[in-house]
Design an enzyme around this catalytic site. Structure first.
Site, mmCIF file in Angstrom:
data_model
loop_
_atom_site.group_PDB
_atom_site.id
_atom_site.type_symbol
_atom_site.label_atom_id
_atom_site.label_comp_id
_atom_site.label_asym_id
_atom_site.label_seq_id
_atom_site.Cartn_x
_atom_site.Cartn_y
_atom_site.Cartn_z
ATOM 1 N N HIS A 131 -13.048 9.658 -7.248
ATOM 2 C CA HIS A 131 -12.097 9.763 -8.358
ATOM 3 C C HIS A 131 -10.989 10.782 -8.092
ATOM 4 O O HIS A 131 -10.498 11.437 -9.009
ATOM 5 C CB HIS A 131 -12.818 10.024 -9.687
ATOM 6 N N CYS A 158 0.810 -1.228 0.000
ATOM 7 C CA CYS A 158 0.000 0.000 0.000
ATOM 8 C C CYS A 158 0.841 1.274 0.000
ATOM 9 O O CYS A 158 0.303 2.376 -0.017
ATOM 10 C CB CYS A 158 -0.986 -0.001 1.163
ATOM 11 N N GLU A 168 -13.177 -0.580 2.912
ATOM 12 C CA GLU A 168 -12.121 -0.376 1.921
ATOM 13 C C GLU A 168 -12.092 -1.518 0.899
ATOM 14 O O GLU A 168 -11.874 -1.303 -0.280
ATOM 15 C CB GLU A 168 -10.783 -0.291 2.658
#
Length: 151
Positions: free
Chosen positions: A76, A26, A137
């Site tokens: 986005h 990550c 998530e």
């Protein structure tokens, strides 16, 4: 004496992020299809002349608050902690026309849900309290914020 009722509205948005200094995958820029459950608590309106009679809060009113504060901002976008060298990557992406969001925290689900609570609470009507947030998530990973834990 009325009954306190919890109501929940669910939202979804696509957001990219990277965790600076993290010791796993990550640390790379990647994205999630987040799902956010927003639960508020209050008493249904008892005034029969009120167009919102029987509602704790109109789902549409809750939707407007959460979309303006969270979904429209994060959807986005790519989120970076502005207090790290990722600021340089962020500037490069912005220069190329990307939607970049700089925050003053590590953009983990845990820290995002704290930020979301701070943004939503002041927008709620005075008789409505934020009860909890759940930020999913992935299909199997989520962070939760409860007012009860944060008095």
């Amino acid at each position: 004496m009325g009954n306190n009722i919890r109501i929940t509205k669910q939202f979804s948005f696509e957001t990219g992020h990277a965790l600076y200094g993290y010791d796993g995958k990550c640390k790379n820029v990647h994205g999630h299809s987040y799902r956010l459950d927003v639960t508020v608590i209050g008493r249904p309106i008892t005034d029969k002349s009120n167009v919102k009679y029987g509602m704790v809060i109109d789902f549409g009113d809750l939707k407007k608050i959460v979309e303006e504060e969270i979904v429209d901002v994060f959807d986005h976008a790519t989120v970076f902690n502005k207090n790290t060298p990722h600021i340089e990557l962020a500037k490069e992406l912005e220069d190329r026309g990307h939607n970049v969001l700089l925050v003053d925290y590590q953009p983990t689900s845990e820290m995002m849900v704290i930020d979301f609570a701070k943004k939503i609470k002041p927008r709620l009507p005075k008789n409505i309290r934020l009860h909890s947030l759940k930020l999913q998530e992935t299909a199997t990973s989520f962070a939760e914020w409860f007012a009860y834990d944060n008095n």
